[in-house]
Design a protein around this motif. Structure first.
Motif, short mmCIF file in Angstrom:
data_model
loop_
_atom_site.label_atom_id
_atom_site.label_comp_id
_atom_site.label_asym_id
_atom_site.label_seq_id
_atom_site.Cartn_x
_atom_site.Cartn_y
_atom_site.Cartn_z
N PRO A 54 -19.89 -6.28 31.06
CA PRO A 54 -20.34 -5.79 29.76
C PRO A 54 -21.70 -5.08 29.80
O PRO A 54 -22.07 -4.42 28.83
N TRP A 55 -22.44 -5.21 30.89
CA TRP A 55 -23.74 -4.56 31.03
C TRP A 55 -23.81 -3.80 32.34
O TRP A 55 -22.99 -4.00 33.23
N CYS A 56 -24.79 -2.94 32.49
CA CYS A 56 -24.91 -2.12 33.69
C CYS A 56 -25.02 -2.95 34.97
O CYS A 56 -24.71 -2.47 36.05
N PHE A 57 -25.44 -4.17 34.85
CA PHE A 57 -25.63 -5.05 36.00
C PHE A 57 -24.47 -6.03 36.18
O PHE A 57 -24.53 -6.91 37.03
N GLY A 58 -23.44 -5.94 35.38
CA GLY A 58 -22.29 -6.81 35.51
C GLY A 58 -22.13 -7.77 34.35
O GLY A 58 -22.34 -7.41 33.20
N PRO A 137 -27.42 -9.74 21.68
CA PRO A 137 -26.87 -9.34 22.98
C PRO A 137 -25.47 -8.74 22.93
O PRO A 137 -25.16 -7.84 23.70
N ALA A 138 -24.62 -9.20 22.01
CA ALA A 138 -23.26 -8.65 21.90
C ALA A 138 -23.26 -7.18 21.52
O ALA A 138 -22.30 -6.46 21.80
N ASP A 139 -24.34 -6.70 20.89
CA ASP A 139 -24.44 -5.30 20.48
C ASP A 139 -25.12 -4.43 21.52
O ASP A 139 -25.43 -3.26 21.26
N LEU A 140 -25.37 -4.97 22.71
CA LEU A 140 -26.03 -4.22 23.78
C LEU A 140 -25.09 -3.86 24.91
O LEU A 140 -25.51 -3.28 25.90
#
Length: 172
Positions: A54-58, A137-140
């Motif tokens: 879900p994020w650029c780092f996993g 965090p869910a909106d990032l």
């Protein structure tokens, strides 16, 4: 005095005008370079940097504070750019801090399983990506998005540089 290291928040039209103005600078014109807002698909590809999480780092929520200014870490304010970790492609601040305008009109069907989804040709809302300093965090996440009135002046801008003909790959 303004802090030049803080993200600039502007309306969608101001973001478009900035791209056009920057593209008209004599040095940029001489080099055949032009700039524009990213499409949603381009923004998401750059944010994912090959990650399937879900994020650029996993998929490790415990390390999100190393990459993003958001509700729990920002102290309710914007922060200087590039003060946290970058993605593996060297891109800073795509999660949180300043939400970013993209070129597309907002449409509810963006997240359909195709490789280069195109936004609607018209609409009333423009798309913003990345969440901001007040987001949960869910909106990032890399696929978080929302439609905003284009007159909203609470988003940042990330430019895409078009390849000039002299920089474009030569076909075989």
């Amino acid at each position: 005095a303004a802090n030049d290291a803080l993200p600039v928040l502007l309306t969608w039209d101001e973001a478009q005008a900035f791209c056009e103005t920057f593209s008209r600078l004599s040095e940029e014109r001489q080099q055949g370079q032009s700039y524009r807002l990213a499409t949603e698909a381009e923004w998401e590809l750059a944010c994912r940097t090959g990650s399937e999480g879900p994020w650029c780092f996993g998929n490790q929520p415990r390390i999100l504070p190393q990459y993003a200014w958001y509700q729990q870490t920002s102290g309710g304010q914007l922060h200087e750019v590039a003060t946290l970790r970058s993605s593996q492609w060297g891109i800073f601040d795509q999660h949180g801090n300043a939400e970013e305008w993209v070129r597309d009109w907002f449409g509810p069907r963006y997240l359909i399983p195709i490789s280069d989804p195109q936004g609607p040709e018209t609409g009333t809302l423009r798309t913003a990506r990345g969440g901001n300093w007040l987001s949960d965090p869910a909106d990032l996440t890399v696929n978080s998005r929302r439609g905003l009135d284009p007159g909203t002046d609470k988003c940042g801008v990330r430019l895409v540089q078009e390849l000039s003909n002299s920089l474009a790959p030569t076909p075989p």
